[in-house]
Design a protein around this motif. Structure first.
Motif, PDB file in Angstrom:
ATOM      1  N   GLY A  26       0.814  -1.200   0.000  1.00 50.80           N
ATOM      2  CA  GLY A  26       0.000   0.000   0.000  1.00 50.80           C
ATOM      3  C   GLY A  26       0.853   1.258   0.000  1.00 50.80           C
ATOM      4  O   GLY A  26       2.026   1.239   0.388  1.00 50.80           O
ATOM      5  N   ILE A  27       0.275   2.364  -0.413  1.00 51.63           N
ATOM      6  CA  ILE A  27       0.985   3.649  -0.359  1.00 51.63           C
ATOM      7  C   ILE A  27       1.227   4.017   1.100  1.00 51.63           C
ATOM      8  O   ILE A  27       0.308   4.010   1.915  1.00 51.63           O
ATOM      9  CB  ILE A  27       0.163   4.746  -1.063  1.00 51.63           C
ATOM     10  CG1 ILE A  27       0.027   4.426  -2.558  1.00 51.63           C
ATOM     11  CG2 ILE A  27       0.815   6.119  -0.878  1.00 51.63           C
ATOM     12  CD1 ILE A  27      -0.842   5.395  -3.314  1.00 51.63           C
ATOM     13  N   PRO A  68      -8.184   0.287  -0.348  1.00 53.41           N
ATOM     14  CA  PRO A  68      -9.394   0.955   0.146  1.00 53.41           C
ATOM     15  C   PRO A  68      -9.839   0.433   1.510  1.00 53.41           C
ATOM     16  O   PRO A  68      -9.536  -0.693   1.896  1.00 53.41           O
ATOM     17  CB  PRO A  68     -10.438   0.633  -0.926  1.00 53.41           C
ATOM     18  CG  PRO A  68      -9.975  -0.666  -1.504  1.00 53.41           C
ATOM     19  CD  PRO A  68      -8.471  -0.623  -1.466  1.00 53.41           C
ATOM     20  N   VAL A  69     -10.577   1.271   2.212  1.00 49.71           N
ATOM     21  CA  VAL A  69     -11.160   0.878   3.499  1.00 49.71           C
ATOM     22  C   VAL A  69     -12.369  -0.011   3.231  1.00 49.71           C
ATOM     23  O   VAL A  69     -13.228   0.309   2.411  1.00 49.71           O
ATOM     24  CB  VAL A  69     -11.581   2.118   4.319  1.00 49.71           C
ATOM     25  CG1 VAL A  69     -12.333   1.708   5.580  1.00 49.71           C
ATOM     26  CG2 VAL A  69     -10.368   2.963   4.662  1.00 49.71           C
ATOM     27  N   LEU A  93     -10.392  -1.199   8.833  1.00 45.93           N
ATOM     28  CA  LEU A  93     -10.114  -2.440   8.108  1.00 45.93           C
ATOM     29  C   LEU A  93     -10.002  -2.164   6.613  1.00 45.93           C
ATOM     30  O   LEU A  93     -10.752  -1.346   6.080  1.00 45.93           O
ATOM     31  CB  LEU A  93     -11.229  -3.464   8.367  1.00 45.93           C
ATOM     32  CG  LEU A  93     -11.475  -3.834   9.830  1.00 45.93           C
ATOM     33  CD1 LEU A  93     -12.661  -4.775   9.940  1.00 45.93           C
ATOM     34  CD2 LEU A  93     -10.231  -4.458  10.445  1.00 45.93           C
ATOM     35  N   PRO A  94      -9.054  -2.823   5.918  1.00 48.92           N
ATOM     36  CA  PRO A  94      -8.037  -3.713   6.463  1.00 48.92           C
ATOM     37  C   PRO A  94      -6.931  -2.937   7.165  1.00 48.92           C
ATOM     38  O   PRO A  94      -6.870  -1.707   7.072  1.00 48.92           O
ATOM     39  CB  PRO A  94      -7.505  -4.433   5.225  1.00 48.92           C
ATOM     40  CG  PRO A  94      -7.657  -3.413   4.143  1.00 48.92           C
ATOM     41  CD  PRO A  94      -8.933  -2.695   4.453  1.00 48.92           C
ATOM     42  N   GLU A  95      -6.060  -3.656   7.818  1.00 49.38           N
ATOM     43  CA  GLU A  95      -5.006  -3.007   8.605  1.00 49.38           C
ATOM     44  C   GLU A  95      -4.070  -2.183   7.744  1.00 49.38           C
ATOM     45  O   GLU A  95      -3.503  -1.188   8.194  1.00 49.38           O
ATOM     46  CB  GLU A  95      -4.217  -4.077   9.370  1.00 49.38           C
ATOM     47  CG  GLU A  95      -3.245  -3.512  10.394  1.00 49.38           C
ATOM     48  CD  GLU A  95      -2.573  -4.591  11.201  1.00 49.38           C
ATOM     49  OE1 GLU A  95      -1.478  -4.342  11.734  1.00 49.38           O
ATOM     50  OE2 GLU A  95      -3.148  -5.699  11.315  1.00 49.38           O
ATOM     51  N   LYS A 105      -7.531   7.567   8.192  1.00 54.90           N
ATOM     52  CA  LYS A 105      -8.039   8.690   8.981  1.00 54.90           C
ATOM     53  C   LYS A 105      -9.550   8.573   9.162  1.00 54.90           C
ATOM     54  O   LYS A 105     -10.258   8.109   8.265  1.00 54.90           O
ATOM     55  CB  LYS A 105      -7.687  10.019   8.307  1.00 54.90           C
ATOM     56  CG  LYS A 105      -6.190  10.306   8.278  1.00 54.90           C
ATOM     57  CD  LYS A 105      -5.901  11.643   7.621  1.00 54.90           C
ATOM     58  CE  LYS A 105      -4.422  11.958   7.614  1.00 54.90           C
ATOM     59  NZ  LYS A 105      -4.133  13.266   6.958  1.00 54.90           N
ATOM     60  N   LEU A 106     -10.022   9.024  10.310  1.00 53.93           N
ATOM     61  CA  LEU A 106     -11.456   8.959  10.628  1.00 53.93           C
ATOM     62  C   LEU A 106     -11.988  10.343  10.930  1.00 53.93           C
ATOM     63  O   LEU A 106     -11.255  11.220  11.418  1.00 53.93           O
ATOM     64  CB  LEU A 106     -11.681   8.037  11.838  1.00 53.93           C
ATOM     65  CG  LEU A 106     -11.360   6.558  11.642  1.00 53.93           C
ATOM     66  CD1 LEU A 106     -11.421   5.820  12.974  1.00 53.93           C
ATOM     67  CD2 LEU A 106     -12.308   5.913  10.645  1.00 53.93           C
ATOM     68  N   THR A 107     -13.266  10.518  10.665  1.00 49.09           N
ATOM     69  CA  THR A 107     -13.954  11.757  11.010  1.00 49.09           C
ATOM     70  C   THR A 107     -15.035  11.421  12.026  1.00 49.09           C
ATOM     71  O   THR A 107     -15.869  10.542  11.787  1.00 49.09           O
ATOM     72  CB  THR A 107     -14.597  12.404   9.774  1.00 49.09           C
ATOM     73  OG1 THR A 107     -13.579  12.686   8.808  1.00 49.09           O
ATOM     74  CG2 THR A 107     -15.301  13.692  10.145  1.00 49.09           C
TER      75      THR A 107
END
Length: 199
Positions: free
Chosen positions: A70-71, A152-153, A183-185, A191-193
């Motif tokens: 992943g990036i 992707p999440v 998820l995934p790890e 980031k979450l809002t």
């Protein structure tokens, strides 16, 4: 000088000359000649053990499938030299083209850790091949094809004791700490809002 005195003087001279010779040239044990080609013998080179093979972990799942990164994600690769007692177990890490030619990459960043491992970090989407070769014999090598892509999440999971705190009531100035995992790890953007509302 009579005959007895002459013999006595000559005997003394012979003894003195003999003592001087021993003092100037002391008797020593003769050195044992070294046996040529014997490993471990001082003054002779040890036998060179050549590299037979190079392996790496992790590697591609199969020939047609690239190793996914992943990036912003990092992966540590570990090289193994065969045989274990090879004289030179050093390896060289590099990025190469699909044809095996040296290549600069803006897809990944490579860090040689100096202990037979290297760390590769994804920077942007694309493909690149990682090559690890024996420093003693560059023909002994292995190549791993890496694909860097956005992961992707797929979901969000609550990780605290509450079974499903989708509705939470906080009374009288209380507080609540939300323990959440994405998820995934290895998701690219974790980031979450957070937001709150009232009934």
């Amino acid at each position: 000088m009579n005959l007895k005195k002459m013999i006595s003087v000559k005997g003394i001279l012979v003894m003195l000359v003999t003592a001087m010779l021993f003092a100037c040239d002391p008797q020593t044990e003769p050195e044992t000649p070294e046996t040529p080609g014997t490993p471990g013998t001082p003054g002779t080179p040890a036998e060179t053990v050549p590299v037979e093979d190079v392996d790496v972990k992790p590697k591609q799942p199969d020939v047609l499938t690239s190793l996914l990164l992943g990036i912003g994600e990092s992966e540590t690769f570990t090289a193994t030299i065969t045989p274990e007692n090879a004289t030179n177990k050093k390896v060289v890490w590099s990025f190469v083209t699909p044809e095996g030619e040296p290549a600069d990459s803006d897809v990944c960043e490579l860090k040689d850790n100096g202990d037979g491992t290297c760390t590769v970090t994804g920077k942007k989407e694309g493909f690149i091949s990682l090559k690890v070769a024996s420093a003693a014999d560059s023909t002994k090598c292995i190549i791993v094809r890496i694909e860097v892509k956005v992961v992707p999440v797929t979901g969000i999971e609550w990780t605290d004791d509450a079974s499903s705190p989708l509705t939470l009531r906080i009374i009288g100035g209380g507080s609540y700490i939300a323990n959440v995992s994405v998820l995934p790890e290895n998701a690219t953007n974790k980031k979450l809002t957070y937001s709150v509302g009232t009934e």
